[in-house]
Design an enzyme around this catalytic site. Structure first.
Site, PDB file in Angstrom:
ATOM      1  N   ASP A  24     -35.127  96.908  50.665  1.00 58.30           N
ATOM      2  CA  ASP A  24     -34.457  96.974  51.971  1.00 58.30           C
ATOM      3  C   ASP A  24     -33.467  95.836  52.186  1.00 58.30           C
ATOM      4  OD1 ASP A  24     -36.108  94.814  52.214  1.00 58.30           O
ATOM      5  OD2 ASP A  24     -37.287  95.582  53.889  1.00 58.30           O
TER       6      ASP A  24
ATOM      7  N   SER B 184     -44.253  88.354  54.290  1.00 54.22           N
ATOM      8  CA  SER B 184     -44.015  89.776  54.048  1.00 54.22           C
ATOM      9  C   SER B 184     -44.046  90.149  52.565  1.00 54.22           C
ATOM     10  CB  SER B 184     -42.660  90.190  54.629  1.00 54.22           C
ATOM     11  OG  SER B 184     -41.627  89.401  54.061  1.00 54.22           O
TER      12      SER B 184
ATOM     13  N   HIS C 178     -36.595  92.592  50.550  1.00 56.51           N
ATOM     14  CA  HIS C 178     -37.883  92.773  49.876  1.00 56.51           C
ATOM     15  C   HIS C 178     -37.659  93.658  48.666  1.00 56.51           C
ATOM     16  CE1 HIS C 178     -38.833  92.141  54.198  1.00 56.51           C
ATOM     17  NE2 HIS C 178     -39.652  91.248  53.670  1.00 56.51           N
TER      18      HIS C 178
END
Ligand SMILES: *[C@@H]1O[C@H](CO)[C@@H](O)[C@H](O)[C@H]1NC(C)=O
Length: 365
Positions: A335, A41, A338
């Site tokens: 968040d 991610s 990240h």
């Protein structure tokens, strides 16, 4: 002899030459044919599209699959070397001649079987390991170049970014409540998977390779929320969880030894470690210096704003009950696990121009 008699003009012409050479002979890195990216991610640009707005709110103004408010490190690298933002490899009808991004959110270095044998098979969100990403690249190769020779030439002029890998291998076990001793035992296996992945790419002709390490997960608002402790000694001076940062440092120093070994073995390549850890720790040590006035250990998007970290597992970013901070550029963490576009852009700058990749991407070794 003649030059001795005219030192001032010599100085001028040298200067002129320097200007000429820097404008007409830009470092070869500006001539990349393509970028191929593998990872999770931290670099997925749309293979997995789970998160809705406010993901993507800042730059794209729509959710793109990126786990941030805007661009990721890989986007800033593509921009800097003059290539288009990398299309996700799963995108239909795209031309991948100038690059493709095989990164999948939640991807691991190790394969499903590794986790399944340890009773963690059901904890994986996706079946995307480094080896499966490299296999996807191999499947794509015939569409990129038409012969072994043509492929070698194309790939030798491409930039390969392999990682970050490892973070999800470890957090799969950590979130399942496994001991750090168990998690530690994964490190050599993760290293082997990264080494094998890089070697397969070298076998196809990759020359210029960047291998990023782990972030200081002990400074992640998510970890700080899940594993908070009443013992002050569990925290570093800047309020991060020591145990997890020490672990990330262990992974990173092991990885640097692996990269050093690969560089020696494949002397014609340029393999370099790229550092996510040091710049992110710097943001946390001195947030205001970088404009992170919202703080370094608090998520911009989440819930429980009055809490120290703004993370609530029932109301994660983009889920009902969550909200987004006024100005994401003043936060390091987007968040909870990240980073924001601003943090990524600063990190990318350190990889492109130094000191967080050696040699830096814009500089030929
Ligand atoms: C991954 O693959 C295994 C075996 O092929 C399967 O049992 C598992 O459900 C898959 N997991 C996901 C998340 O797709």
């Amino acid at each position: 002899m003649a030059s001795r008699s005219a030192p001032p003009s010599m100085g001028l012409s040298t200067l002129f030459l320097l200007i000429l050479s820097s404008s007409f002979c830009p470092s070869r890195s500006l001539h990349y044919d393509a970028i191929f990216s593998f990872g999770d991610s931290l670099s997925d640009t749309g293979n997995v599209r789970v998160a809705g707005l406010p993901y993507g709110m800042t730059f794209f103004r729509r959710p793109t699959g990126r786990c941030s408010n805007g661009r990721l490190v890989i986007d800033f690298i593509a921009e800097a070397v003059g290539l288009p933002l990398l299309p996700p490899s799963a995108a239909k009808g795209k031309n991948f001649r100038r690059g493709a991004n095989f990164a999948y959110t939640a991807a691991t270095a190790l394969d499903f079987g590794f986790f399944n044998r340890r009773g963690l098979g059901s904890k994986l969100w996706v079946n995307s390991s480094l080896s499966s990403q490299v296999r996807s690249f191999e499947k794509m190769m015939p569409s990129l170049c038409s012969s072994t020779q043509a492929c070698k030439a194309h790939l030798s002029r491409s930039l390969f970014i392999v990682g970050e890998f490892g973070g999800n291998d470890y957090n799969t076990a950590i979130f399942a409540g496994r001991s750090m001793a168990e998690v530690n035992s994964y490190v050599p296996k993760v290293m082997r998977a990264i080494k094998l992945g890089v070697e397969r790419l070298i076998g196809h002709g990759a020359v210029d390779i960047v291998v990023p390490g782990m972030l200081p997960i002990g400074c992640f608002p998510l970890y700080l929320t899940l594993y908070g402790s009443s013992n002050k000694n569990d925290y570093t001076d800047i309020g991060c969880l020591r145990k997890y940062n020490d672990f990330a440092e262990h992974h990173n120093s092991f990885l640097q030894r692996v990269i050093y070994g690969l560089q020696r073995k494949y002397s014609w390549t340029r393999i370099r470690y790229a550092d996510y850890y040091s710049p992110t720790l710097r943001f946390a040590s001195n947030p205001t210096k970088y404009g992170f006035t919202g703080g370094a250990l608090k998520a911009c998007c989440g819930a429980g704003g009055s809490s120290k970290y703004n993370v609530n597992l029932d109301k994660v970013c983009a889920k009902p009950g969550s909200s987004v901070c006024k100005d994401p550029s003043t936060y390091v963490s987007w968040d909870g696990s990240h980073l924001t576009e601003t943090a990524y852009s600063l990190i990318a700058d350190g990889w492109l121009r130094g000191p967080y990749a050696k040699p830096s991407i814009m500089q030929w070794s």
